[in-house]
Enzyme design. Structure first.
Site, mmCIF file in Angstrom:
data_model
loop_
_atom_site.group_PDB
_atom_site.id
_atom_site.type_symbol
_atom_site.label_atom_id
_atom_site.label_comp_id
_atom_site.label_asym_id
_atom_site.label_seq_id
_atom_site.Cartn_x
_atom_site.Cartn_y
_atom_site.Cartn_z
ATOM 1 N N GLY A 200 -25.357 1.440 4.800
ATOM 2 C CA GLY A 200 -24.271 2.417 4.532
ATOM 3 C C GLY A 200 -23.362 1.452 3.843
ATOM 4 O O GLY A 200 -23.618 0.386 3.422
ATOM 5 N N LYS B 97 -22.410 3.440 -3.915
ATOM 6 C CA LYS B 97 -21.661 3.551 -5.062
ATOM 7 C C LYS B 97 -21.881 2.769 -6.102
ATOM 8 O O LYS B 97 -22.109 2.883 -7.362
ATOM 9 C CB LYS B 97 -20.169 3.175 -4.356
ATOM 10 C CG LYS B 97 -19.105 3.293 -5.615
ATOM 11 C CD LYS B 97 -17.725 2.742 -4.990
ATOM 12 C CE LYS B 97 -17.526 1.328 -4.841
ATOM 13 N NZ LYS B 97 -16.355 0.843 -4.478
ATOM 14 N N GLU C 150 -15.228 -9.663 -4.854
ATOM 15 C CA GLU C 150 -15.026 -10.040 -3.393
ATOM 16 C C GLU C 150 -16.604 -9.874 -2.954
ATOM 17 O O GLU C 150 -17.208 -8.936 -3.270
ATOM 18 C CB GLU C 150 -14.036 -9.150 -2.568
ATOM 19 C CG GLU C 150 -14.005 -9.616 -1.269
ATOM 20 C CD GLU C 150 -13.649 -10.890 -1.356
ATOM 21 O OE1 GLU C 150 -12.693 -11.678 -1.625
ATOM 22 O OE2 GLU C 150 -14.725 -11.653 -0.905
ATOM 23 N N ASP D 174 0.983 -1.183 0.111
ATOM 24 C CA ASP D 174 0.036 0.062 -0.161
ATOM 25 C C ASP D 174 0.831 1.251 0.120
ATOM 26 O O ASP D 174 1.866 1.077 0.662
ATOM 27 C CB ASP D 174 -0.934 0.078 1.180
ATOM 28 C CG ASP D 174 -2.124 0.785 1.155
ATOM 29 O OD1 ASP D 174 -3.296 0.131 0.958
ATOM 30 O OD2 ASP D 174 -2.069 2.168 0.865
ATOM 31 N N CYS E 74 -19.831 0.099 -0.510
ATOM 32 C CA CYS E 74 -20.399 -0.573 -1.660
ATOM 33 C C CYS E 74 -21.889 -0.307 -2.183
ATOM 34 O O CYS E 74 -21.904 0.316 -3.536
ATOM 35 C CB CYS E 74 -20.141 -2.155 -1.566
ATOM 36 S SG CYS E 74 -18.587 -2.661 -1.538
ATOM 37 N N ARG F 277 -0.726 3.162 7.335
ATOM 38 C CA ARG F 277 -1.584 1.864 7.474
ATOM 39 C C ARG F 277 -0.875 0.473 7.245
ATOM 40 O O ARG F 277 -0.976 -0.516 8.165
ATOM 41 C CB ARG F 277 -2.462 2.060 5.963
ATOM 42 C CG ARG F 277 -3.646 1.247 6.009
ATOM 43 C CD ARG F 277 -4.737 1.327 4.897
ATOM 44 N NE ARG F 277 -5.888 1.286 5.828
ATOM 45 C CZ ARG F 277 -7.152 1.186 5.104
ATOM 46 N NH1 ARG F 277 -7.235 1.706 3.591
ATOM 47 N NH2 ARG F 277 -8.151 1.190 5.525
ATOM 48 N N ARG G 74 -17.840 4.438 6.308
ATOM 49 C CA ARG G 74 -17.928 4.911 5.011
ATOM 50 C C ARG G 74 -19.469 4.701 4.919
ATOM 51 O O ARG G 74 -20.156 3.822 4.909
ATOM 52 C CB ARG G 74 -17.261 4.078 4.099
ATOM 53 C CG ARG G 74 -15.766 4.657 4.189
ATOM 54 C CD ARG G 74 -14.814 3.831 3.278
ATOM 55 N NE ARG G 74 -14.640 2.389 3.549
ATOM 56 C CZ ARG G 74 -14.124 1.411 2.839
ATOM 57 N NH1 ARG G 74 -13.413 1.799 1.674
ATOM 58 N NH2 ARG G 74 -13.964 0.292 3.178
HETATM 59 C C1 UDX Z 1 -21.826 -5.455 1.081
HETATM 60 C C2 UDX Z 1 -22.093 -6.670 0.572
HETATM 61 O O1 UDX Z 1 -23.289 -7.600 1.655
HETATM 62 C C3 UDX Z 1 -21.045 -7.756 0.230
HETATM 63 O O2 UDX Z 1 -21.405 -8.938 -0.229
HETATM 64 C C4 UDX Z 1 -20.166 -6.755 -0.725
HETATM 65 O O3 UDX Z 1 -19.175 -7.438 -1.059
HETATM 66 C C5 UDX Z 1 -20.066 -5.528 -0.119
HETATM 67 O O4 UDX Z 1 -21.115 -4.792 0.084
HETATM 68 P P1 UDX Z 1 -20.920 -4.516 3.513
HETATM 69 O O5 UDX Z 1 -21.367 -3.219 3.031
HETATM 70 O O6 UDX Z 1 -19.970 -4.821 3.974
HETATM 71 O O7 UDX Z 1 -21.290 -5.659 2.313
HETATM 72 O O8 UDX Z 1 -22.158 -5.014 4.713
HETATM 73 P P2 UDX Z 1 -23.782 -5.544 4.587
HETATM 74 O O9 UDX Z 1 -23.941 -6.571 5.468
HETATM 75 O O10 UDX Z 1 -24.307 -5.962 3.189
HETATM 76 O O11 UDX Z 1 -24.631 -4.243 5.139
HETATM 77 C C6 UDX Z 1 -24.813 -3.117 4.524
HETATM 78 C C7 UDX Z 1 -25.623 -2.191 4.940
HETATM 79 O O12 UDX Z 1 -26.813 -2.648 4.987
HETATM 80 C C8 UDX Z 1 -25.263 -1.800 6.615
HETATM 81 O O13 UDX Z 1 -25.660 -0.705 6.870
HETATM 82 C C9 UDX Z 1 -26.216 -2.793 7.117
HETATM 83 O O14 UDX Z 1 -26.512 -2.155 8.701
HETATM 84 C C10 UDX Z 1 -27.563 -2.643 6.561
HETATM 85 N N1 UDX Z 1 -28.687 -3.666 6.269
HETATM 86 C C11 UDX Z 1 -28.192 -4.948 6.262
HETATM 87 C C12 UDX Z 1 -29.805 -3.442 6.943
HETATM 88 O O15 UDX Z 1 -30.281 -2.236 7.315
HETATM 89 N N2 UDX Z 1 -30.806 -4.259 6.959
HETATM 90 C C13 UDX Z 1 -30.492 -5.888 6.864
HETATM 91 O O16 UDX Z 1 -31.121 -6.660 6.785
HETATM 92 C C14 UDX Z 1 -28.915 -6.017 6.113
HETATM 93 P P1 ADP Z 2 -11.369 -1.339 0.250
HETATM 94 O O1 ADP Z 2 -12.622 -1.217 1.255
HETATM 95 O O2 ADP Z 2 -11.925 -1.473 -1.357
HETATM 96 O O3 ADP Z 2 -10.334 -2.183 0.604
HETATM 97 P P2 ADP Z 2 -9.951 0.848 1.127
HETATM 98 O O4 ADP Z 2 -10.034 2.519 0.902
HETATM 99 O O5 ADP Z 2 -10.069 0.374 2.869
HETATM 100 O O6 ADP Z 2 -10.900 0.208 0.235
HETATM 101 O O7 ADP Z 2 -8.329 0.213 0.793
HETATM 102 C C1 ADP Z 2 -7.909 0.637 -0.574
HETATM 103 C C2 ADP Z 2 -6.534 1.113 -0.326
HETATM 104 O O8 ADP Z 2 -5.567 0.953 -1.435
HETATM 105 C C3 ADP Z 2 -5.952 2.170 0.455
HETATM 106 O O9 ADP Z 2 -5.238 1.876 1.843
HETATM 107 C C4 ADP Z 2 -5.297 2.909 -0.424
HETATM 108 O O10 ADP Z 2 -3.937 3.743 0.034
HETATM 109 C C5 ADP Z 2 -4.579 1.933 -1.524
HETATM 110 N N1 ADP Z 2 -4.397 2.473 -2.536
HETATM 111 C C6 ADP Z 2 -5.040 2.934 -3.918
HETATM 112 N N2 ADP Z 2 -4.229 3.332 -4.531
HETATM 113 C C7 ADP Z 2 -2.899 2.699 -4.508
HETATM 114 C C8 ADP Z 2 -1.763 2.505 -5.335
HETATM 115 N N3 ADP Z 2 -1.667 3.056 -6.657
HETATM 116 N N4 ADP Z 2 -0.627 1.759 -4.950
HETATM 117 C C9 ADP Z 2 -0.944 1.341 -3.579
HETATM 118 N N5 ADP Z 2 -1.972 1.407 -2.724
HETATM 119 C C10 ADP Z 2 -3.010 2.273 -3.248
#
Ligand code: UDX
Ligand code: ADP
Length: 475
Positions: free
Chosen positions: A281, A287, A173, A37, A284, A42, A354
């Protein structure tokens, strides 16, 4: 061409790269994993001897780090060197939504991916398999490929060219934060997209060390990229659907928990992801949907884009309506009042904030003129402060001394002299609040706003609390 993979480099040591490589390292002791990284702090935290202070909190992670780190798992800032020695490179860098320019607010900003591709093109040696792991818009692999191919052609004109070649795979992932280690150890499926069968087999062989072959799905690269986007869009859509019904339950005499249970018992629908709350929240969902909307509009599918955009509209609406309910219950104004916020992470068992609904809800409450005591078991004060600060608004742009929120060190510290407490994250320590004790520290009218449906109403009522629970029309 490599016949087996001995050396893997992962660019990006974040919420995806860190846990994914740790689990792979644990399951494949014969392979060396270098997680790199550009962020020096980090990497220092990944290498810390204090396992409670890793850069991300994830149940079960520290145990595996302890087992593999400096044996076959290394964290470093030596990006170029580790790219050069890798047979396979995972790209796990951040892919946020673009803030300015074409597609601002919707399209993904690919600048980090692009800079990674250029680094790989410069420093890779021999044949390298490049695997995209970040959530990426469909056809990003094409962009990576053209950058890599461009460099290969240019290098081949040089006499010192080392005949580098690349193949590109998509391997999205699906881990969810808070359950990342379990999700990685027992995935529902592994998806590998690509057109080079040899590279697909090499990646598949790694997963076969601990994943049943029947769960490994191979597709073309575009379908793999799109599947990740659509899986997240469907999950987010379920949350907006149940949240929209939570409001209907509150307006009628129904209870969202019973409705969700009855609906979820239909095996065609299923019981997961039907918990109403303050909105989704995480890095992912929003976005990915914005990205889906952008892609649909790009292809002229405006109705499809509008359909998916509504998932976000409902998510914002849910947060706004929670703020309105708090203000209304507290006699129409919270100016000068003090409120405790329990939970700031976007979900339990993570320190990630986030897109956390807590950010938007707290900012709106502060705008209404109240003061906040915020407590979260894993989110650091600096993170909360930086999430809430916004230089465009005077009430959010205050020095530490002047600001109208305080970060508390415990539940009791947070509820002192407050008129209300709001549960925003489903941390298990909020399930069994000590109502008797809490009540002594709060001021009447002692409101509890439970946006996660986790408290026991009867127990809380016994100690004289006023209660609002999401989706409950029978209070
Ligand atoms: C999500 C996807 O689940 C995962 O497969 C993908 O790789 C990344 O995005 P994540 O954002 O880490 O994962 O958590 P997730 O458990 O999906 O929860 C997302 C949001 O939905 C949270 O804010 C959670 O509190 C909310 N949520 C989830 C609800 O409000 N109700 C539910 O029943 C489930
Ligand atoms: P995710 O949830 O997708 O893993 P994060 O923001 O937690 O996202 O992590 C992404 C990481 O990638 C950060 O720590 C950032 O510093 C690193 N990163 C971004 N661009 C580069 C790059 N060109 N070379 C090395 N590390 C990078």
């Amino acid at each position: 061409m490599a016949i087996s993979i001995k050396n893997i480099c992962c660019i990006g040591a974040g919420y995806v790269g860190g846990p994914s490589m740790t689990v792979m390292a644990d399951r494949c002791p014969e392979i060396t994993f270098n997680v790199v990284d550009k962020n020096i702090k980090r990497i220092e935290s990944w290498n810390t001897s204090d396992l409670n202070n890793l850069p991300i909190y994830e149940p079960g992670l520290s145990l595996l780090i302890n087992k593999c780190r400096n044996k076959n798992l290394y964290f470093s800032n030596e990006i170029e060197k580790n790219i050069s020695s890798a047979d396979m490179i995972f790209i796990s860098v951040n892919t946020p939504t673009k803030k300015t320019g074409l597609g601002a607010g919707q399209a993904i900003d690919l600048k980090w991916i692009e800079s990674c591709a250029r680094q790989i093109a410069m420093h890779a040696k021999g044949h390298t398999i490049v695997v995209e792991k970040s959530t990426l818009p469909v056809k990003t692999a094409q962009a990576i490929k053209s950058i890599l191919d461009g460099h290969t052609k240019k290098d081949s004109k040089n006499l010192d060219s080392d005949n580098k070649t690349f193949s590109i795979l998509s391997n999205p992932e699906f881990l969810a934060e808070g359950t990342a280690i379990d999700d990685l150890l027992s995935p529902d499926r592994i998806l590998i997209g690509g057109d080079d069968n040899n590279s697909i087999e090499l990646l598949k062989n790694i997963y076969l060390k601990w994943v049943d072959g029947g769960k490994i799905l191979t597709t073309d690269i575009w379908s793999s990229e799109l599947s990740k986007l659509i899986a997240n869009a469907f999950l987010a859509q379920r949350i907006s659907s149940i949240n929209s019904i939570s409001a209907l339950c509150e307006s009628t005499e129904a209870n969202i928990i019973d409705v969700a249970k009855a609906v979820g018992m239909d095996s065609r629908i299923g019981k997961n992801f039907l918990n109403s709350g303050p909105g989704f929240g995480g890095s992912c969902f929003k976005k990915d949907i914005l990205n889906l909307v952008y892609i649909c509009n790009y292809y002229g599918l405006n109705e499809v884009a509008d359909y998916w955009e509504k998932v976000i509209t409902i998510n914002n609406w849910q947060q706004n309506r929670i703020v309105s309910i708090v203000v209304n219950k507290l006699y129409g104004t919270i100016s000068g009042k003090k409120i405790a916020i329990l939970g700031f992470a976007f979900k339990a068992n993570t320190n990630d904030t986030r897109e956390s609904p807590a950010i938007n809800i707290c900012r709106q409450l502060l705008e209404e003129g109240c003061t906040l005591n915020i407590y979260d078991p894993k989110v650091k004060k600096e993170q909360i402060d930086s999430d809430l600060r916004d230089e465009n608004y005077s009430y959010l742009n205050k020095s530490d001394k002047e600001k109208t929120w305080k970060v508390s060190s415990s539940i009791i510290d947070a509820v002192k002299e407050t008129d209300a407490l709001i549960i925003l994250t489903d941390w298990s320590e909020f399930n069994n609040l000590d109502f008797q004790k809490i009540n002594k520290f709060m001021r009447p009218p002692c409101w509890i706003f439970d946006t996660r449906n986790i408290i026991n109403i009867n127990k809380a009522k016994k100690y004289g609390f006023n209660i609002w629970k999401i989706g409950n029309g029978n209070l």
